[in-house]
Design a protein around this motif. Structure first.
Motif, mmCIF file in Angstrom:
data_model
loop_
_atom_site.group_PDB
_atom_site.id
_atom_site.type_symbol
_atom_site.label_atom_id
_atom_site.label_comp_id
_atom_site.label_asym_id
_atom_site.label_seq_id
_atom_site.Cartn_x
_atom_site.Cartn_y
_atom_site.Cartn_z
ATOM 1 N N ARG A 110 0.826 -1.208 0.000
ATOM 2 C CA ARG A 110 0.000 0.000 0.000
ATOM 3 C C ARG A 110 0.858 1.256 0.000
ATOM 4 N NH1 ARG A 110 -3.322 -0.264 5.104
ATOM 5 N NH2 ARG A 110 -3.800 1.873 4.485
ATOM 6 N N LEU A 111 1.955 1.229 0.764
ATOM 7 C CA LEU A 111 2.843 2.394 0.811
ATOM 8 C C LEU A 111 3.380 2.716 -0.576
ATOM 9 C CD1 LEU A 111 4.572 4.474 2.427
ATOM 10 C CD2 LEU A 111 6.312 2.688 2.592
ATOM 11 N N PHE A 112 3.809 1.693 -1.302
ATOM 12 C CA PHE A 112 4.463 1.926 -2.582
ATOM 13 C C PHE A 112 3.488 2.109 -3.742
ATOM 14 C CE2 PHE A 112 7.990 -0.362 -0.311
ATOM 15 C CZ PHE A 112 8.815 0.746 -0.228
ATOM 16 N N LEU A 113 2.232 1.710 -3.561
ATOM 17 C CA LEU A 113 1.251 1.836 -4.641
ATOM 18 C C LEU A 113 0.230 2.946 -4.411
ATOM 19 C CD1 LEU A 113 0.424 -1.917 -5.380
ATOM 20 C CD2 LEU A 113 1.709 -0.357 -6.849
ATOM 21 N N TRP A 148 5.910 11.369 -2.867
ATOM 22 C CA TRP A 148 6.409 10.473 -3.912
ATOM 23 C C TRP A 148 5.832 9.089 -3.648
ATOM 24 C CZ3 TRP A 148 8.280 10.107 -8.579
ATOM 25 C CH2 TRP A 148 8.837 8.890 -9.007
ATOM 26 N N VAL A 149 5.045 8.594 -4.578
ATOM 27 C CA VAL A 149 4.456 7.264 -4.480
ATOM 28 C C VAL A 149 5.092 6.420 -5.573
ATOM 29 C CG1 VAL A 149 2.339 5.904 -4.471
ATOM 30 C CG2 VAL A 149 2.308 8.263 -3.611
ATOM 31 N N SER A 150 5.809 5.404 -5.174
ATOM 32 C CA SER A 150 6.613 4.641 -6.116
ATOM 33 C C SER A 150 5.782 4.060 -7.255
ATOM 34 C CB SER A 150 7.346 3.525 -5.370
ATOM 35 O OG SER A 150 8.130 2.758 -6.251
ATOM 36 N N GLY A 151 4.637 3.477 -6.935
ATOM 37 C CA GLY A 151 3.832 2.853 -7.978
ATOM 38 C C GLY A 151 3.340 3.845 -9.005
ATOM 39 N N GLN A 152 3.006 5.066 -8.539
ATOM 40 C CA GLN A 152 2.592 6.102 -9.479
ATOM 41 C C GLN A 152 3.787 6.601 -10.284
ATOM 42 O OE1 GLN A 152 3.112 9.507 -9.793
ATOM 43 N NE2 GLN A 152 1.223 10.404 -10.588
ATOM 44 N N GLY A 153 4.908 6.851 -9.587
ATOM 45 C CA GLY A 153 6.087 7.403 -10.237
ATOM 46 C C GLY A 153 6.809 6.397 -11.110
ATOM 47 N N GLU A 154 7.114 5.229 -10.545
ATOM 48 C CA GLU A 154 7.814 4.207 -11.324
ATOM 49 C C GLU A 154 6.875 3.571 -12.344
ATOM 50 O OE1 GLU A 154 10.850 4.011 -11.250
ATOM 51 O OE2 GLU A 154 11.537 4.691 -9.291
ATOM 52 N N GLY A 155 5.587 3.484 -11.996
ATOM 53 C CA GLY A 155 4.621 2.989 -12.965
ATOM 54 C C GLY A 155 4.549 3.886 -14.181
ATOM 55 N N PRO A 194 7.907 -4.569 -7.100
ATOM 56 C CA PRO A 194 6.716 -4.854 -7.905
ATOM 57 C C PRO A 194 5.890 -3.615 -8.228
ATOM 58 C CG PRO A 194 6.856 -6.364 -6.054
ATOM 59 C CD PRO A 194 7.870 -5.296 -5.819
ATOM 60 N N SER A 195 6.069 -2.540 -7.459
ATOM 61 C CA SER A 195 5.244 -1.349 -7.673
ATOM 62 C C SER A 195 5.460 -0.753 -9.065
ATOM 63 C CB SER A 195 5.533 -0.293 -6.596
ATOM 64 O OG SER A 195 6.829 0.261 -6.724
#
Length: 571
Positions: free
Chosen positions: A255-258, A423-430, A521-522
């Protein structure tokens, strides 16, 4: 490091005018509190006034951050959004800060230790972003080096507090950080090298500053020796052998990363299917490279092609910069809105040898540009362009640089917390993985070698979904990849079959996934959610849907959780 060349700060007249609201006031107050509690964060943003300071890494410092989040949420209670921007701010703050408190209450902040993203690395890494043009700059570096012992002492106190609560990182991660800390502490290592490169662009560096740098380096090295000793003698004996963190811990980190609570079993099954799909696509491209060639044979052909080889880090840096500049020129005003101030992106070789490629954003006023860093493992001196073309797009334009610099640029639309502090990894890295696929759709990966490189990266990210969820939740291994339940050892062989990188890079990635659950995985899950959101918006808008407009609206939101992103964009 070279001097930062000043750039023109963004003009508010170039952006939509918007009046500050009560919600903005609460968010801005929280942002200012973060700058006070996290001076190194101010340095990341290029904000002066905290150049020699560190945040308090002790339990008291961790608790102070939790108190700030709790007080901010209390102030938000009862506030109503004045406009759509406020609505997103409220949604994002309640989701992010609420989750921060859940993690704090679980005690996980006291036990933060892994091979890539914990205070052990962050205390050192902040020096990479500090200006080095003047004697004053070097004095600031000396002052911060002198304060490394206090930062390390606070971190050790938190690790002790975590241990008292039964929270200790896996033995594997503790051992890696012992090695890293020992290396930082070496005579002639990072801190000594940093001080020895000191010079001023406008005058000779005073003897007093040189002495401060030497004593600061001694203090910093001593602090890392103390950390290595504590980890070796006190923490390692109590560290668990098991790497898997289990469902409860993993779900929280996911949840933190996504910024989204996904069904972990469904996502795992999708990851297996996505990996199979990417492999099939790779096989088709391999056949383009040479009829009948396997993926492995196609990779060997590309690796042996002299036109695709680079020798030495100077050649690597020059190639990265040239490709990045061409991408910016091609994208600006055609596929994306890229203001002039955002068009400068520096490509650099990182001063460490830990592995990994990463991006650091521009300063708040753009005087320090966004930067793409390549941390080259020791002993590696040969590189292939076919594999890394997509990486430049991922880290630069239209990937992280476009995304992060856009949020920084939107000072007239977004409050500073929205622009700089989330900064949310899943949003940014996604987004960055979405951008890689987008470059294929736009014709920038027409060369089959470069396209195979993009698919190689996509395959790695799909494999990480399978490995990360599978190992940490100890799920059943798909028949194609083995039998029984996942273990780290079975997972290593699986990664080796699916990630075509050097052994040094593979070891780094393997340990990263084991020590930072939910983060890797994010990327791919985030890409999946980005594509779903885009398709939902396209279906809702029908014939009026415009891809460039969708990208502009989405990037202007800044980095928010993926559920917040969906609520903001989907009617």
């Amino acid at each position: 490091m070279t001097q930062d060349t000043p750039a023109s700060a963004p003009s508010s007249s170039e952006q939509p005018a918007r009046h500050s609201t009560a919600v903005d006031a609460v968010a801005t107050s929280y942002y200012e509190t973060l700058l006070e509690l996290m001076p190194n964060f101010a340095t990341e943003l290029g904000i002066p006034g905290h150049e020699t300071e560190y945040q308090d890494y002790s339990p008291a410092g961790i608790d102070a951050l939790a108190d700030a989040a709790r007080n901010t949420l209390r102030l938000l209670d009862g506030l109503q959004p004045a406009d759509d921007v406020d609505a997103v701010t409220l949604d994002a703050m309640r989701e992010r800060l609420g989750l921060d408190l859940e993690i704090h209450d679980a005690g996980l902040g006291y036990a933060e230790l892994n091979n890539i993203a914990c205070p052990a690395q962050n205390i050192r890494a902040i020096f990479d972003l500090m200006p080095t043009a003047t004697a004053e700059d070097w004095g600031n570096i000396a002052g911060r080096m002198a304060n490394v012992p206090g930062a390390i002492d606070g971190y050790i106190a938190s690790l002790r507090a975590g241990r008292e609560r039964g929270l200790v990182a896996a033995r594997r991660q503790v051992g890696i950080v012992i090695e890293q800390s020992t290396k930082y502490a070496e005579d002639g290592g990072f801190f000594d090298t940093l001080g020895s490169t000191a010079h001023s662009d406008d005058a000779d560096l005073p003897d007093s500053v040189q002495q401060q740098l030497r004593s600061g380096a001694d203090a910093a090295r001593g602090a890392y020796r103390s950390l290595a000793s504590f980890l070796q003698d006190d923490l390692l004996p109590t560290a668990p052998e098991k790497d898997a963190v289990g469902r409860e811990h993993y779900a929280l980190m996911s949840r933190l990363f996504l910024g989204s609570a996904v069904d972990l079993e469904e996502t795992y099954a999708w990851g297996v299917e996505e990996l199979d799909r990417v492999i099939a696509e790779q096989e088709a491209v391999a056949n383009e490279i040479r009829e009948g060639a396997s993926i492995e044979e196609a990779i060997r052909i590309l690796d042996e092609d002299p036109a695709r080889q680079l020798q030495g880090t100077d050649a690597l840096q020059a190639w990265m910069q040239e490709l990045s500049d061409r991408a910016v020129d091609a994208m600006a005003g055609v596929h994306f809105d890229i203001p002039e101030v955002m068009r400068r992106l520096e490509c650099r070789i990182a001063p460490t040898n830990e592995g990994g490629i990463y991006y650091t954003g521009p300063s708040d006023d753009f005087s320090r540009p966004g930067r793409m860093w390549w941390s080259v493992p020791e002993g590696e001196d040969s590189f292939t362009t076919w594999k890394e073309t997509t990486t430049v797009y991922h880290e630069g334009v239209p990937g992280h640089h476009l995304q992060i610099a856009t949020a920084t640029y939107q000072r007239a639309l977004l409050n500073p917390w929205r622009r700089n502090a989330i900064w949310v990894s899943g949003q940014g890295e996604g987004w960055a993985l979405y951008a890689e696929r987008l470059m294929q759709e736009l014709g920038f990966l027409a060369d089959p070698g470069d396209r195979l490189g993009m698919l190689d990266a996509q395959r790695m990210r799909a494999a990480r979904v399978v490995f990360d969820i599978g190992v940490h939740l100890e799920l059943e291994i798909p028949e194609r990849w083995g039998e029984g339940t996942w273990t780290p050892e079975k997972g290593y062989g699986f990664l080796k079959r699916n990630i075509a990188i050097s052994e040094g890079q593979l070891n780094f990635e393997y340990n990263r996934y084991l020590g930072w659950p939910g983060q890797a995985p994010s990327y791919k899950i985030g890409q999946r959610l980005w594509e779903q959101i885009r398709d939902e918006v396209r279906a809702s808008e029908g014939g009026s849907f415009d891809l460039r407009d969708f990208h502009t609206r989405a990037l202007n939101l800044g980095s928010v959780g993926l559920d917040t992103l969906r609520r903001a964009l989907v009617s």
